[in-house]
Write an enzyme that holds these catalytic residues in place. Structure first.
Site, PDB file in Angstrom:
ATOM      1  N   CYS A  40      -1.954  -2.185  -6.520  1.00 57.29           N
ATOM      2  CA  CYS A  40      -2.684  -0.912  -6.411  1.00 57.29           C
ATOM      3  C   CYS A  40      -4.199  -1.132  -6.308  1.00 57.29           C
ATOM      4  CB  CYS A  40      -2.304  -0.005  -7.583  1.00 57.29           C
ATOM      5  SG  CYS A  40      -2.508   1.754  -7.211  1.00 57.29           S
ATOM      6  N   HIS A  71       3.759   0.396  -6.970  1.00 55.63           N
ATOM      7  CA  HIS A  71       4.032  -0.104  -8.316  1.00 55.63           C
ATOM      8  C   HIS A  71       5.450  -0.642  -8.442  1.00 55.63           C
ATOM      9  CE1 HIS A  71       0.366   1.221 -10.445  1.00 55.63           C
ATOM     10  NE2 HIS A  71       0.324   2.134  -9.491  1.00 55.63           N
ATOM     11  N   GLU A  78       6.662  -2.405 -10.753  1.00 46.83           N
ATOM     12  CA  GLU A  78       7.132  -2.363 -12.141  1.00 46.83           C
ATOM     13  C   GLU A  78       7.724  -1.007 -12.516  1.00 46.83           C
ATOM     14  OE1 GLU A  78       3.583  -0.040 -12.309  1.00 46.83           O
ATOM     15  OE2 GLU A  78       3.996  -1.939 -11.306  1.00 46.83           O
TER      16      GLU A  78
END
Length: 375
Positions: free
Chosen positions: A258, A344, A346
């Site tokens: 990001c 993202h 994760e």
């Protein structure tokens, strides 16, 4: 409904447009920030605690917010990070057995002002057409002119450095000290689940503040480096960009997510720009140009890197593209173990579509450490 009589509230946009609502919990309050929206059907607690959202008034497009309560294990940082909450229907009661508090209690603990009963479909449609802009939410509905004057004092997100507001003040460690690999992570707004994903792959992580120098990062002799997500405009992050440049020269693996992705691009001379309304949600389609596969991704960013400059840069290769607007969603450096993505992995909305990115990072680390051992 817990509160029969709720205080009137409003949303005043920077262009003078007003939307009406009611305060959550019958509370009085005022909050300023850039108004943006997230299209996720779930994950509101993770959104509210994500450092990348610092300074933003969050509009949730799901019709019901709070219906499954909150859980202390589902936070992405140590506190609520959004500037304020705007929703359609706020649920004071929750029905999830694993929840340990209501959303109202969670927001009260974080001292966050929220408003509900807003026509969020109309508000989101307006933002889509007119772009993200500063706004104020308030119960001070009789003093609109005063709110307008105060709103003028709120700085634009463009050119605004916010990493210093959410970064750790001091270095700290995460994971098992006896792990095989050591990773130096530059915290410009890092999420806890990123650290979990690194640690569970046999890494011990030392997390450094946003303005740490390359000398500080490298003094620990890490096997690899990581640059995190975070809020605000990437271009003012002079220290992080300088650190990224120096890391690239080491030929050690570097992974950015990001805001970290944007910092790596800036370190390679590629500019960034503020998007019309950004990408924020958990169903953003991304094409992996290497495999030809699509990925369902979680995204949260209001800035992007310049695609034309990236394509013209002889050191870079575009690896991922956002299928909605063809913005750059991933890059890697040619001849270097350096790569980054504008989403993202994760967050796992796919749920596992992007897990391989962490695995790829550790393959690079393993390869690099073996090559060093041979020397």
């Amino acid at each position: 409904m817990k509160y029969q009589s709720k205080k009137k509230a409003l949303i005043l946009l920077a262009d003078g447009t007003i939307f009406h609502g009611k305060s959550v919990g019958n509370k009085e309050g005022t909050a300023f920030g850039e108004v943006c929206f997230n299209t996720g059907m779930t994950g509101y607690q993770e959104i509210f605690t994500d450092p990348s959202y610092f300074g933003q008034l969050m509009v949730t497009t799901n019709a019901h917010i709070g219906n499954y309560g909150t859980n202390t294990d589902e936070v992405e940082s140590d506190s609520v990070k959004i500037a304020g909450l705007i929703c359609r229907n706020f649920s004071y009661q929750y029905s999830r057995p694993l929840a340990d508090a209501s959303l109202e209690e969670f927001l009260d603990h974080g001292k966050l002002f929220a408003i509900s009963d807003v026509d969020t479909r109309a508000l989101v449609g307006y933002i889509r057409d007119n772009g993200a802009m500063n706004a104020v939410i308030s119960t001070d509905v009789e003093n609109i002119e005063h709110l307008k004057e105060k709103l003028k004092e709120v700085p634009s997100m463009e050119g605004l450095e916010l990493a210093s507001k959410v970064s750790a003040n001091e270095t700290y460690f995460y994971g098992d000290e006896s792990a095989t690999y050591k990773i130096a992570a530059l915290d410009i707004g890092i999420k806890k689940n990123i650290l979990r994903n690194l640690a569970k792959r046999n890494a011990y992580i030392k997390v450094f503040p946003y303005n740490a120098s390359f000398e500080e990062l490298s003094a620990w002799s890490p096997d690899a480096y990581f640059i995190s997500n975070g809020p605000g405009d990437p271009e003012p992050l002079i220290d992080a960009i300088a650190a990224a440049k120096a890391i690239i020269e080491t030929n050690k693996p570097l992974f950015g997510i990001c805001l970290g992705h944007q910092v790596i691009a800036l370190a390679n001379g590629v500019s960034t720009y503020k998007m019309h309304n950004g990408h924020r949600g958990i169903n953003h389609p991304v094409l992996n140009l290497g495999t030809g596969k699509g990925e369902i991704t979680s995204q949260n960013h209001g800035f992007a890197i310049n695609r034309e400059e990236t394509e013209a840069n002889e050191l870079l290769e575009i690896t991922h593209v956002h299928l909605n607007d063809h913005t750059v969603a991933g890059i890697k450096m040619k001849g270097k173990d350096v790569f980054s993505v504008q989403y993202h992995p994760e967050a796992s909305p796919g749920p596992n579509d992007a897990d391989y990115l962490f695995d790829d990072f550790f393959k690079l680390i393993e390869k690099n450490t073996k090559e060093i051992a041979k020397v």
